[in-house]
Design a protein around this motif. Sequence first.
Motif, PDB file in Angstrom:
ATOM      1  N   GLN A   1       0.792  -1.145   0.017  1.00  0.00           N
ATOM      2  CA  GLN A   1       0.039  -0.085   0.031  1.00  0.00           C
ATOM      3  C   GLN A   1       0.915   1.233  -0.148  1.00  0.00           C
ATOM      4  N   GLY A   2       2.173   1.122   0.198  1.00  0.00           N
ATOM      5  CA  GLY A   2       3.115   2.404   0.096  1.00  0.00           C
ATOM      6  C   GLY A   2       2.980   3.311   1.214  1.00  0.00           C
ATOM      7  N   LEU A   3       3.134   4.431   0.983  1.00  0.00           N
ATOM      8  CA  LEU A   3       3.203   5.489   2.194  1.00  0.00           C
ATOM      9  C   LEU A   3       1.964   5.562   3.091  1.00  0.00           C
ATOM     10  N   ALA A   4       0.793   4.946   2.409  1.00  0.00           N
ATOM     11  CA  ALA A   4      -0.585   5.081   2.977  1.00  0.00           C
ATOM     12  C   ALA A   4      -0.418   4.280   4.299  1.00  0.00           C
ATOM     13  N   SER A   5       0.533   2.995   4.093  1.00  0.00           N
ATOM     14  CA  SER A   5       0.343   2.247   5.209  1.00  0.00           C
ATOM     15  C   SER A   5       1.438   2.462   6.247  1.00  0.00           C
TER      16      SER A   5
END
Length: 137
Positions: free
Chosen positions: A82-86
Motif C-alpha cells: 500500500q506504500g506510504l499510506a500504510s
Amino acid sequence: MTQPTTQPTTYAIAEAAHRSGLSIDTLRYYERIQLIDPPARDSGGRRAYSDDDLAWLGFLTKLRTTGMPIKLMREYARLRHQGLASAGPRKRILERHREDVLARIEELRSCLDVLNYKIDNYATLIAAEPRPQEASA
C-alpha cells in the motif's frame, strides 16, 4: 551519442538463495505464502531475483531471526504494497515487535548472568582442588 543502457543485475534462484542465506525451498515457500512477490522471470521462464528482492529477503530474515511470527510478517508484507499510506500501521507492527525483542534480550541477559555465575563458581572450585603430586624420579 546514446548512453548504453545497463540491465539491472538479476540472480537465479540458486544464487538468490546463496546470497540471502535462505534455501531454495524457503524462497519458494515465501513466494507461495505471499511474503515475497513473485520475482520477474528471465527469457527461459526461470525466476530472476533483483537486488531489491534480496534486500527485502534480508529484512524478512532479520524479522524471523528476532522471532516475528510468519502471520505478522505476512501482514507487514501485505501493508507494504500500500506504500506510504500504510506507513503508520507498519511502524506500529515494528514498534510492538521491538518491545518483544527487548523483552527477549532482557530474558537472555538474565540467563547469561546465571551462566556466568555458574562458570565462575566452577572456576573457583577447580582452582581450589588439590593437585596430585608429581612423581619424583
